[in-house]
Design a protein around this motif. Structure first.
Motif, PDB file in Angstrom:
ATOM      1  N   GLN A  15       0.825  -1.209   0.000  1.00 45.05           N
ATOM      2  CA  GLN A  15       0.000   0.000   0.000  1.00 45.05           C
ATOM      3  C   GLN A  15       0.860   1.261   0.000  1.00 45.05           C
ATOM      4  OE1 GLN A  15      -2.340  -0.922   3.498  1.00 45.05           O
ATOM      5  NE2 GLN A  15      -4.059  -1.684   2.291  1.00 45.05           N
ATOM      6  N   HIS A  52      -7.437  -1.613  -3.977  1.00 46.36           N
ATOM      7  CA  HIS A  52      -8.622  -2.474  -3.850  1.00 46.36           C
ATOM      8  C   HIS A  52      -8.276  -3.884  -3.366  1.00 46.36           C
ATOM      9  CE1 HIS A  52     -10.725   0.728  -5.938  1.00 46.36           C
ATOM     10  NE2 HIS A  52      -9.838   0.666  -6.915  1.00 46.36           N
ATOM     11  N   GLY A  82      -7.346  -6.064   0.192  1.00 48.98           N
ATOM     12  CA  GLY A  82      -7.307  -6.071   1.651  1.00 48.98           C
ATOM     13  C   GLY A  82      -6.753  -7.377   2.166  1.00 48.98           C
ATOM     14  N   SER A 141      -4.809  -1.214   7.799  1.00 46.43           N
ATOM     15  CA  SER A 141      -4.750  -1.701   6.408  1.00 46.43           C
ATOM     16  C   SER A 141      -5.979  -1.280   5.614  1.00 46.43           C
ATOM     17  CB  SER A 141      -4.630  -3.230   6.377  1.00 46.43           C
ATOM     18  OG  SER A 141      -5.864  -3.857   6.720  1.00 46.43           O
ATOM     19  N   VAL A 142      -6.989  -0.744   6.298  1.00 51.11           N
ATOM     20  CA  VAL A 142      -8.205  -0.295   5.617  1.00 51.11           C
ATOM     21  C   VAL A 142      -7.983   1.122   5.092  1.00 51.11           C
ATOM     22  CG1 VAL A 142     -10.672   0.140   5.813  1.00 51.11           C
ATOM     23  CG2 VAL A 142      -9.624  -1.736   7.118  1.00 51.11           C
ATOM     24  N   LYS A 143      -8.038   1.266   3.779  1.00 55.18           N
ATOM     25  CA  LYS A 143      -7.791   2.542   3.100  1.00 55.18           C
ATOM     26  C   LYS A 143      -9.039   2.945   2.304  1.00 55.18           C
ATOM     27  CE  LYS A 143      -3.417   2.190   4.376  1.00 55.18           C
ATOM     28  NZ  LYS A 143      -2.873   3.032   5.468  1.00 55.18           N
ATOM     29  N   ASN A 185      -9.837   0.483  -0.529  1.00 51.60           N
ATOM     30  CA  ASN A 185     -10.262  -0.898  -0.270  1.00 51.60           C
ATOM     31  C   ASN A 185     -11.363  -0.998   0.783  1.00 51.60           C
ATOM     32  OD1 ASN A 185      -8.996  -0.570   2.209  1.00 51.60           O
ATOM     33  ND2 ASN A 185      -7.462  -2.165   1.898  1.00 51.60           N
ATOM     34  N   THR A 203     -14.332  -2.929  -0.502  1.00 56.10           N
ATOM     35  CA  THR A 203     -13.885  -4.318  -0.650  1.00 56.10           C
ATOM     36  C   THR A 203     -13.904  -5.036   0.694  1.00 56.10           C
ATOM     37  OG1 THR A 203     -12.476  -3.735  -2.522  1.00 56.10           O
ATOM     38  CG2 THR A 203     -11.962  -5.791  -1.383  1.00 56.10           C
ATOM     39  N   MET A 204     -13.366  -4.376   1.727  1.00 55.56           N
ATOM     40  CA  MET A 204     -13.303  -4.983   3.053  1.00 55.56           C
ATOM     41  C   MET A 204     -14.694  -5.146   3.657  1.00 55.56           C
ATOM     42  SD  MET A 204     -10.112  -5.636   3.825  1.00 55.56           S
ATOM     43  CE  MET A 204      -9.853  -5.588   5.597  1.00 55.56           C
ATOM     44  N   LYS A 213     -10.019  -9.379  -2.324  1.00 57.96           N
ATOM     45  CA  LYS A 213      -9.985  -8.493  -3.489  1.00 57.96           C
ATOM     46  C   LYS A 213     -11.266  -8.630  -4.285  1.00 57.96           C
ATOM     47  CE  LYS A 213      -7.572 -11.501  -6.813  1.00 57.96           C
ATOM     48  NZ  LYS A 213      -6.380 -11.614  -7.675  1.00 57.96           N
TER      49      LYS A 213
END
Length: 501
Positions: free
Chosen positions: A251, A260, A262, A337-339, A342, A345-346, A400
């Protein structure tokens, strides 16, 4: 105070993947400068460590989750074939290392051990029989044996057959040519070799940032763990092989291919037998069927292991949950890790995988006695005093967007490369280490396409089946099986006796 250095290749993480890629590159281009950064004090301490994985040379000989029953009742063996061929490549490369004296003694990391599948219940017995028929017609699996005969099963797995109900439908398959692989030991052997060949290995160095420079290089900001001193290093090519830690670094690279995507962490617990008399009664890796809702990496198995020249017996894994992406990681790994790219997606993955979440919660809450109940499905007379709990490694499953929809949980190993091939990252879990050679050849092919033609003769010297479908060359399968068994000293019981003598 910081200083900047330059090198050809940077490998992040001192696990089996970086060890394999570094060794391949050193054979292909000995004059390239390679630098390794590892935040821990030594090699092979996370996912590659012998106590953090099952040590199964994953060749799809026994893992039922690599073969699925289709709607028409037939069994799809395509994934099993792919994984077996990938493991064959690993065996060939390890044989090359031994034959070239780059590794002195194969018994330091590999031992012969039968691989078995074991099932209970009429439906599962029917599935195993169909799986056996589908696989045994294939030249890669033609030595597989199947039995429902209790006398034969007592011969194969005496510990598991004692005190078993006489009217219970059971069956097993067996492949004599299986292996137990100490990937921690193999990783350390490869890094010893790399160090002796002028690879600059920097332990206790944590990579904090990486960015693209104006001249097309990658610049890494690296902090020394002990002193806090920062150094900067540039390279033409970077491989991110940091296990669960790879996602955060991918990332930070900012490449579009890393968007996109996770990760979902799953931890594991094994039960280790502390009674030598019990350990002596079992000699195989025996895999069962995963429970409904369980991730494929949680398939129960009873494994003979050879660790530190000692025979051990492990059962598991029991899945657990920790927000850490590494055993040595942070409790904030998952949330950080959550952006924005994504998040959907998560969230989609969370909505789709409620049964998995429920299963993990149930696993975390299990008492030791409840775990013993699961063990007794394999060993009916297992005694609670004979078994201790061992915390295994963290695995981060890839999430993903796919054709199947947003937030699809992936079970396997994935390589993410930039369009120009200047950076690659390895994500995912099983079969992982067992297929390291094929996965790293994929990295080399994607990232160094301009060199492949020149490198191909050397690659074929190291991996004779490179570029060849083994299924179309049965004679080559036999030839390679004989040559790798000879090189890796997999010829029979003598090895296993010497290992734990």
């Amino acid at each position: 105070m910081s200083n900047r250095q330059n090198t050809n290749v940077i490998l992040i993480g001192a696990g089996i993947m970086s060890a394999t890629l570094g060794t391949l590159l050193k054979e292909l281009v000995p004059d390239w400068e390679i630098t390794v950064f590892e935040k821990l004090a030594s090699a092979g301490e996370e996912s590659s460590n012998e106590w953090n994985n099952a040590g199964t040379g994953h060749a799809a000989l026994c893992e039922l989750n690599y073969t699925t029953e289709k709607s028409d009742g037939s069994v799809d063996i395509s994934k099993a074939i792919k994984i077996n061929e990938q493991f064959q490549a690993s065996m060939q490369f390890w044989s090359y290392l031994v034959n070239s004296s780059l590794i002195r003694n194969p018994r330091d990391f590999i031992a012969p051990l039968p691989h078995m599948s074991f099932v209970q219940g009429e439906q599962n017995v029917m599935f195993l029989k169909k799986r056996f028929k589908a696989l045994s017609r294939n030249p890669l699996f033609q030595e597989m044996e199947f039995s429902e005969n209790r006398e034969k099963l007592m011969e194969w797995i005496p510990l598991m057959m004692k005190n078993r109900l006489p009217n219970e439908p059971i069956a097993a398959t067996r492949m004599e040519c299986g292996t137990d692989v100490n990937f921690g030991a193999l990783t350390r052997l490869l890094f010893d070799h790399l160090k002796n060949n002028d690879v600059d290995i920097k332990y206790k160095h944590s990579v904090e940032q990486l960015k693209r420079t104006s001249d097309g290089l990658w610049e890494l900001k690296v902090r020394k763990v002990d002193s806090g001193t920062v150094l900067r290093q540039t390279a033409k090519f970077v491989f991110i092989g940091g296990g669960g830690g790879s996602l955060h670094l991918l990332q930070k690279s900012g490449i579009p291919e890393g968007k996109h995507i996770g990760g979902f962490p799953v931890s594991g617990i094994f039960m280790a037998c502390n009674n030598p008399d019990v350990v002596a009664q079992h000699h195989a890796k025996v895999y069962g069927k995963a429970k409904v809702g369980a991730p494929p990496m949680s398939v129960p198995h009873l494994d003979t292991r050879y660790i530190d020249n000692k025979k051990s017996l492990l059962f598991g894994p029991f899945a657990g949950f920790s927000p850490k992406f590494l055993k040595s990681g942070s409790m904030f790994d998952l949330i950080t890790s959550v952006k924005p790219d994504n998040l959907v997606t998560m969230l989609s993955a969370g909505a789709k995988n409620v049964p998995l979440t429920k299963y993990l919660i149930q696993q975390v809450m299990l008492s030791k006695e409840k775990r013993m109940e699961e063990l007794r499905e394999f060993i009916p007379n297992a005694n609670i005093e004979d078994w201790d709990l061992v915390v295994a490694g963290q695995r981060v499953q890839v999430i993903k967007d796919t054709d199947a929809g947003k937030g699809t949980l992936q079970f396997g190993t994935e390589v993410i490369c930039s369009a120009d091939g200047s950076i690659a990252a390895l994500l995912g879990a099983s079969p992982g280490a067992s297929t390291a050679v094929s996965v790293m050849l994929e990295v080399i092919t994607k990232c160094f396409p301009q060199h492949i033609e020149a490198w191909e003769p050397k690659i074929k010297e190291m991996i004779p089946s490179y570029g060849v479908s083994l299924l179309e060359h049965p004679a080559l399968i036999r030839e390679l099986h004989e040559s790798t068994s000879r090189a890796l000293a997999l010829g029979g019981e003598g090895l296993s006796v010497e290992l734990h003598a």
